[in-house]
Design an enzyme around this catalytic site. Structure first.
Site, mmCIF file in Angstrom:
data_model
loop_
_atom_site.group_PDB
_atom_site.id
_atom_site.type_symbol
_atom_site.label_atom_id
_atom_site.label_comp_id
_atom_site.label_asym_id
_atom_site.label_seq_id
_atom_site.Cartn_x
_atom_site.Cartn_y
_atom_site.Cartn_z
ATOM 1 C CB ALA A 243 -11.098 30.901 -55.123
ATOM 2 C CB CYS A 244 -7.887 34.093 -55.845
ATOM 3 S SG CYS A 244 -6.781 35.489 -55.823
#
Length: 575
Positions: free
Chosen positions: A309-310
């Site tokens: 994620a991210c």
């Protein structure tokens, strides 16, 4: 003891309470590619000066807006005004703002004044980019001067004084002094005494089975008699601690996967200090390669499924590009969650990303050796001040309440640092859009081209996400080669990630056509809504890419990679 307290979340508190609303609103801004550039006071001042210059150059426009404001104020005094706060503005939720004549007039007068200022900026001769900055700076000013931020202008605060016999005033003063002494004057966002990592957060049983200077590798204990043969390795953002994937009961992605027969491993990054100032993308990719080797050795699998994620998704994208350049097939499938690699869709974070600001940000982290998490958190708070500053000003000081006990906010305030060299690289990637340009980014001495990454991919975005705009995530998905499933959650940023099944309001969009059209709007026009969380869709996608079931391992690790600590490990505890 702290560990005996219950992890209070919006799911286990009474629905619709002010604390629930406060926590939910604040949580929506978490986990973004935190403001690597920063928000310099000089840039805010320069934009304010631009607004002032426009007022001097366009006196006729100023006069028109003043006349419009005067008409609105006359309507307010006569009781015929219709101006109301926008839908979703919780500041004016107390019934007194509609029932009490004085408060209703105050509200309408404030809205008329705010609309007049915004109208001036919208009609000014500023160029589109400068106009966006001016609107942001004007919102900082008008939000700060909202009547709800004052004691006399907040009916709920006045009622609280009466109900508590003045105790709320004392509580508010105590909270203010504590924040002044311990939180650099910023209102505290969460009751930190309600949580403890390993006690009511990051509770899934497991063990650290590999450790190097950069990361710990956690293997989670199986919850079923059989497991899929191909393991799952989760890579969190470097700008946050890993346990966003293992929050409190009912919101743990780790627990969800384990209960669905998957073998789950998670990376826990070390929190760097100035000593590690030279860690860069190569450092993190090398550490991941070592972790993947350990996962393969422990499970006996030729390859792994990788999820991030991210900035964790940015890191695995760099790794995937490197592996593709070498013809290495050790990653079978990958998931990218709320991550933008294509920067053509501008987010609010890029408003002040001028060359001067970027150079200053690099210089600042280079001088210190790291970019501090607390600094990133303060900057981010001022990007969304109503949710992340003024709501807590009201709750903590005017109402005299303790901040809410909310697991996501605790995690977000459990900050980490970025090494200076990685920070500078991320800025270069952000400003140069390097992931989307073939061979523009070099990883471990290999220029990468994401179109050469042909393993299956699952990409998740949030339709109301203002941190990583969904169209930017969609464009990122199209950067890769091979087959990619794009899924669009109906939520914002953090709710798109922490989205456990069972929410009757949740839905997501999928397009039955496996091809991704050039236009994000075209994809959405042909997409179909599905009820509930995307987690179940992802589970089914993973199951077909995780091999045959086999007996679950009886213990963590193996002879080569023995358990060195119980989950959640030691790196996560480092301040």
């Amino acid at each position: 003891m702290r560990s005996s307290k219950m992890a209070v979340t919006p799911e286990n508190t009474s629905r619709g309470t002010p604390s629930d609303d406060l926590a939910a609103s604040a949580a929506e801004g978490m986990l973004g590619p935190n403001p690597f550039v920063g928000l310099r006071p000089r840039d805010i001042l320069a934009t304010a000066q631009q607004i002032g210059a426009q007022a001097l150059r366009q006196p006729a426009l100023v006069a028109e807006q003043e006349a419009a404001l005067a008409r609105e104020l006359i309507a307010v005094l006569s009781g015929s005004a219709e101006c109301q706060p926008p839908p979703g503005d919780k500041r004016f939720g107390d019934p007194a703002w509609q029932d009490n004549t004085w408060y209703r007039m105050t509200l309408q007068g404030y809205m008329a004044w705010r609309d007049a200022l915004n109208g001036f900026v919208a009609r000014s001769a500023l160029d589109p980019k400068s106009k966006e900055r001016a609107q942001f700076v004007m919102s900082l000013f008008t939000d700060a001067l909202a009547p709800t931020n004052t004691l006399l202008g907040n009916p709920a605060a006045l009622k609280k004084i009466v109900e508590s016999g003045g105790a709320s005033l004392l509580g508010g003063f105590k909270n203010f002094m504590m924040d002044l002494l311990k939180n650099q004057g910023m209102p505290e966002q969460v009751d930190r005494t309600a949580f403890e990592v390993g006690k009511n957060l990051a509770m899934s049983p497991g063990a650290v089975v590999f450790r190097n200077e950069v990361l710990e590798l956690i293997q989670y204990a199986p919850a079923t008699e059989q497991v899929y043969g191909r393991p799952q390795l989760i890579v969190p953002p470097q700008i946050n601690k890993f346990y966003v994937f293992d929050l409190s009961e009912g919101k743990s992605i780790v627990n969800y996967l384990v209960k669905n027969e998957f073998q789950v491993f998670v990376v826990s990054w070390r929190n760097p200090t100035a000593v590690q100032r030279d860690w860069d993308m190569d450092t993190y990719v090398t550490a991941l390669i070592e972790a993947i080797a350990a996962v393969r050795d422990i499970t006996g699998s030729d390859d792994v499924n990788l999820h991030g994620a991210c900035s964790g998704a940015m890191t695995i994208s760099a790794l995937l590009g490197h592996l593709a350049s070498r013809g290495d097939k050790t990653v079978n499938a990958a998931t990218l969650m709320v991550a933008v690699l294509d920067n053509t869709e501008q987010s609010q974070l890029g408003l002040f990303a001028t060359p001067e600001a970027i150079a200053a940000a690099k210089q600042n982290s280079t001088a210190r050796g790291v970019l501090a998490g607390e600094e990133m958190g303060r900057v981010f708070a001022w990007l969304r001040p109503n949710d992340l500053v003024w709501s807590y000003w009201v709750n903590n000081y005017l109402l005299g309440k303790t901040p809410p006990a909310f697991d996501i906010l605790y995690w977000n305030n459990d900050t980490t640092r970025l090494p200076a060299k990685l920070h500078g690289q991320l800025l270069d990637i952000f400003t140069g859009n390097l992931f989307c340009k073939p061979h523009a980014l070099t990883v471990l001495d290999t220029p990468i081209d994401l179109s050469e990454v042909t393993c299956d991919k699952y990409v998740v975005a949030g339709i109301t996400d203002h941190i990583t705009p969904w169209k930017g995530v969609y464009n990122s998905a199209r950067t890769f080669g091979g087959n990619t499933r794009f899924v669009l959650s109906s939520s914002g940023h953090i709710q798109s990630l922490i989205n456990p099944p069972g929410n009757p309001k949740a839905k997501f969009f999928v397009n039955p056509d496996p091809a991704l059209p050039a236009s994000a709007d075209a994809w959405l026009a042909a997409a179909q809504p599905e009820k509930d969380s995307w987690w179940n869709n992802w589970r089914d996608w993973l199951a077909t890419r995780s091999g045959e079931r086999r007996a679950a391992p009886a213990s963590p690790g193996n002879e080569r990679y023995a358990s060195v600590a119980q989950a959640p490990g030691t790196y996560v505890m480092e301040a």
